[in-house]
Write an enzyme that holds these catalytic residues in place. Structure first.
Site, PDB file in Angstrom:
ATOM      1  N   TYR A 155      -5.506 -10.234  -0.998  1.00  0.00           N
ATOM      2  CA  TYR A 155      -5.671  -8.846  -1.445  1.00  0.00           C
ATOM      3  C   TYR A 155      -6.758  -8.131  -0.640  1.00  0.00           C
ATOM      4  O   TYR A 155      -6.559  -7.020  -0.150  1.00  0.00           O
ATOM      5  CB  TYR A 155      -6.004  -8.832  -2.934  1.00  0.00           C
ATOM      6  CG  TYR A 155      -6.062  -7.452  -3.543  1.00  0.00           C
ATOM      7  CD1 TYR A 155      -4.896  -6.740  -3.810  1.00  0.00           C
ATOM      8  CD2 TYR A 155      -7.281  -6.858  -3.872  1.00  0.00           C
ATOM      9  CE1 TYR A 155      -4.951  -5.471  -4.388  1.00  0.00           C
ATOM     10  CE2 TYR A 155      -7.343  -5.600  -4.446  1.00  0.00           C
ATOM     11  CZ  TYR A 155      -6.175  -4.917  -4.706  1.00  0.00           C
ATOM     12  OH  TYR A 155      -6.225  -3.651  -5.259  1.00  0.00           O
ATOM     13  N   LYS A 159      -6.271  -4.860   1.972  1.00  0.00           N
ATOM     14  CA  LYS A 159      -6.906  -3.548   1.796  1.00  0.00           C
ATOM     15  C   LYS A 159      -7.838  -3.230   2.983  1.00  0.00           C
ATOM     16  O   LYS A 159      -7.968  -2.068   3.385  1.00  0.00           O
ATOM     17  CB  LYS A 159      -7.650  -3.486   0.464  1.00  0.00           C
ATOM     18  CG  LYS A 159      -6.736  -3.575  -0.765  1.00  0.00           C
ATOM     19  CD  LYS A 159      -5.698  -2.456  -0.835  1.00  0.00           C
ATOM     20  CE  LYS A 159      -4.982  -2.436  -2.194  1.00  0.00           C
ATOM     21  NZ  LYS A 159      -3.928  -1.404  -2.278  1.00  0.00           N
TER      22      LYS A 159
END
Ligand SMILES: NC(=O)c1ccc[n+]([C@@H]2O[C@H](COP(=O)([O-])OP(=O)(O)OC[C@H]3O[C@@H](n4cnc5c(N)ncnc54)[C@H](OP(=O)(O)O)[C@@H]3O)[C@@H](O)[C@H]2O)c1
Length: 233
Positions: A155, A159
């Site tokens: 994750y 990002k």
């Protein structure tokens, strides 16, 4: 005067749903993107019931055919796009150490959070240029290099990559009058954020709606969080 047009991906629930509401309340015709057509229609109907200008659009950000079909529909009906919010996202490695996360999970995360956002932005760029509009990449403080710690490798990396895409596309689209920014909504109570999160989806939507409605003098190539405050990369 015709309403400005906005498209929000992954908007059938969570933060995206509240971004659609916020944009429609500010006078936009808000296109509510959902990968599941029935879920999109149901969510759009809830906002239309309270008098907001909202239309469902089926869009799976991982699928070229789906994105191109959505693009053709928006191009035919409106011919331009004033705001694109790349909100669709997944978190697949909660509670898993970076040393143990399956590479397949990293790949699946990038499919939505990185390649999905890039695919949609590339497809809609000509319509955004026509409107001299805004792109908002819904990122996360978890993608901040300076504060990164253990865990959430998939994750966080997705990002951080989305943040780099924000910088590159901001530079390329600046001469065309299009602004591209990244937003961190805060820790928000959604299916992804979980029940312990302090913020409401409406609070999470606020900085995103601000960036989606910037005028020609607004910032570009920035990373902004709650209270519209600039964040370090
Ligand atoms: N919640 C937080 O605390 C928090 C913090 C920082 C950043 N964010 C970011 O904010 C954004 C929204 O998160 P959220 O908390 O609202 O999450 P959420 O409630 O889990 O909603 C995620 C949305 O993305 C959609 N989606 C997933 N894969 C998709 C695909 N392939 N194509 C199109 N749509 C897809 C989901 O659709 P389905 O309903 O069909 O699954 C859903 O509508 C994400 O980018 C997330 O990373 C959230």
């Amino acid at each position: 005067m015709e309403k400005p047009i906005a498209l929000v991906t992954g908007a059938n629930r969570g933060i995206g749903f509240e971004v659609v509401r916020g944009l429609a309340e500010r006078g936009y015709l808000a296109l509510l993107g959902a990968r599941d057509a029935a879920a999109g229609e149901e969510a759009a109907a809830r906002l239309r019931e309270v008098g907001l200008a909202v239309e469902p659009v089926r869009i799976d950000v991982t699928d070229d055919v789906s994105v191109n079909t959505a693009l053709a529909a928006v191009k035919d009906r409106y011919g331009r796009l004033d705001s694109l919010v790349n909100n669709a996202g997944v978190l697949l490695d909660e509670g898993v150490a970076g040393l143990e996360v399956p590479v397949e999970a990293v790949h699946a995360t990038f499919e939505v959070n990185v390649y999905g956002a890039l695919r949609v932005t590339q497809a809609f760029a000509p319509l955004l240029v026509r409107a001299r509009g805004n792109v908002v990449n819904v990122s996360s403080i978890m993608g901040q290099l300076a504060s990164a710690g253990p865990g959430y490798l998939a994750y966080r990396s997705s990002k951080a990559t989305l943040n780099m895409i924000t910088r590159v596309l901001a530079a390329e689209l600046r001469p065309h009058g299009v602004r591209v920014n990244a937003a961190h909504p805060g820790w928000i109570r959604t299916r992804m954020g979980g029940p312990a999160a302090p913020g409401t989806p409406e609070e999470g939507a606020a900085p995103i709606v601000w960036l989606a409605t910037l005028g020609p003098d607004g910032p570009t190539g920035g990373f902004f969080g709650p209270g519209n405050r600039p964040l370090d990369w």
